[in-house]
Design an enzyme around this catalytic site. Structure first.
Site, PDB file in Angstrom:
ATOM      1  N   LYS A 167      47.313 110.363  70.927  1.00 19.31           N
ATOM      2  CA  LYS A 167      48.688 109.754  70.124  1.00 19.31           C
ATOM      3  C   LYS A 167      49.947 110.187  70.782  1.00 19.31           C
ATOM      4  O   LYS A 167      50.290 111.335  71.202  1.00 19.31           O
ATOM      5  CB  LYS A 167      48.883 110.231  68.746  1.00 19.31           C
ATOM      6  CG  LYS A 167      49.977 109.934  67.985  1.00 19.31           C
ATOM      7  CD  LYS A 167      50.023 110.536  66.614  1.00 19.31           C
ATOM      8  CE  LYS A 167      51.319 110.272  65.678  1.00 19.31           C
ATOM      9  NZ  LYS A 167      52.687 110.804  66.460  1.00 19.31           N
ATOM     10  N   HIS A 191      56.778 109.289  68.509  1.00 21.36           N
ATOM     11  CA  HIS A 191      57.067 110.193  67.442  1.00 21.36           C
ATOM     12  C   HIS A 191      58.022 110.210  66.885  1.00 21.36           C
ATOM     13  O   HIS A 191      58.921 111.007  66.397  1.00 21.36           O
ATOM     14  CB  HIS A 191      57.065 111.610  68.124  1.00 21.36           C
ATOM     15  CG  HIS A 191      56.400 112.707  67.717  1.00 21.36           C
ATOM     16  ND1 HIS A 191      55.208 113.556  68.279  1.00 21.36           N
ATOM     17  CD2 HIS A 191      56.568 113.611  66.792  1.00 21.36           C
ATOM     18  CE1 HIS A 191      54.749 114.345  67.557  1.00 21.36           C
ATOM     19  NE2 HIS A 191      55.535 114.506  66.478  1.00 21.36           N
TER      20      HIS A 191
END
Length: 361
Positions: free
Chosen positions: A229, A253
């Site tokens: 991620k 993010h």
């Protein structure tokens, strides 16, 4: 609440100001936070016509598990700071909505208790300085029944979140990172003026030396699907796909790391081209509606992670608030698919899109 985004105003009515800033804030001057939404706003779908949409399917398989939507709940830390029921309420809502839930390393509820709700659970992992603790968390996640490990790769250190620093943010009484137990690094403690206790804790426990070679160590210690991620550059995506990862999350993010980073939506098409179907491709950063989900699918994503709207729903109404957000997202996505003449998600992937300048992909 008529849209997922409506939950933000409801949450603002009940959250302490410091917690509201912690949830909604981002790094630096919050340029990337705003750019994430601007990217969605300037992207336009090119709908098709004359397809039978009397029945529309939003179902998708994500990381080997059936999901009612191409959506999973993003990893969100310290959810008990937002509502006393925290992660348990959110996981139960995800289960009721038929979508996966991602448990966080910095969760305020144990992964075993989260998985016990029956939700399809993925485990988000930060690369810790204590390698033994990292291995322990992997074993706990597997034993609890988690279906995947999501390694966050964009956080060698925490971004400078100025709102938290100016307010010397500290978590509410009784809220802590329970996966650290009674270890001294498990409770952020008080922050000095100009600092964030959460950032200080992250610096204490997260190892900034994470490299590509460390993926081999991780693969040797878990048989679960591996997700990375925080990938934005197509060169990194191509290397990751070549390493055999099972999925990538295109993400900045939510603007909480490098301020000035490319909007995740703008990065998505090049990453999709680089991956070329060799692994699943998920997306997050800025998703607020079902139409946003459809835009991400049209640009090459297999699914999205939903973050802040989930926390706003949790603050506004606990389990029912999160469930309302997820059900509204489902309604919006189904409507958007029908209006774009897409009876299923495969058709959505074939939609053309145009940017603000008229360029069509």
């Amino acid at each position: 609440m008529l849209t997922p985004a409506d939950a933000e105003a409801l949450a603002a009515d009940v959250l302490p100001a410091a917690v509201e800033r912690f949830v909604g804030g981002a790094a630096g001057a919050e340029l990337t936070l705003r750019a994430n939404r601007a990217a969605f706003d300037r992207l336009h779908l090119v709908p098709r016509v004359l397809a039978d949409v009397s029945s529309v399917s939003t179902a998708r398989t994500l990381l080997g598990t059936a999901s009612a939507l191409p959506v999973a709940v993003a990893p969100l830390a310290y959810q008990r700071a937002v509502h006393p029921d925290g992660e348990l309420a959110t996981a139960r809502a995800a289960q009721d909505a038929g979508v996966p839930f991602t448990a966080c390393t910095f969760s305020s509820t144990h992964v075993e208790d989260i998985a016990a709700t029956g939700a399809t659970t993925w485990f988000q992992l930060y690369w810790l300085r204590d390698r033994g603790h990292t291995e322990e968390l992997l074993k706990r996640a597997e034993a609890a029944g988690c279906r995947a490990v999501m390694l966050t790769v964009d956080t060698p250190r925490m971004g400078r979140r100025q709102a938290d620093m100016r307010g010397a943010f500290t978590l509410p009484e009784g809220v802590a990172a329970v996966h650290f137990g009674r270890r001294p690094d498990g409770v952020p403690g008080d922050a000095r003026s100009g600092t964030s206790a959460v950032a200080a804790q992250t610096a204490n426990v997260v190892d900034p030396s994470l490299r590509w070679a460390d993926l081999d160590w991780l693969r040797e210690r878990t048989s679960l699907p591996l997700v990375l991620k925080g990938v934005l550059d197509p060169a990194d995506a191509e290397r990751a796909a070549g390493c055999g990862v099972d999925a990538l999350v295109v993400s900045n993010h939510g603007g909480r790391q490098l301020d000035g980073a490319i909007p995740a939506l703008d990065a998505l098409p090049a990453v999709a081209d680089a991956v070329a179907g060799r692994c699943e491709l998920l997306f997050d950063s800025g998703v607020r509606s079902g139409t946003d989900v459809l835009k991400a699918l049209a640009l090459g994503a297999d699914g999205v992670l939903l973050g802040r709207p989930v926390l706003w729903g949790l603050a506004a109404g606990g389990h029912q608030g999160v469930l309302r957000v997820l059900r509204l997202l489902a309604e919006e996505l189904e409507t958007a698919l029908a209006l774009a003449a897409c009876p299923d998600l495969a058709a959505a992937a074939r939609l053309r899109v145009a940017n603000g300048g008229g360029t069509i992909r």
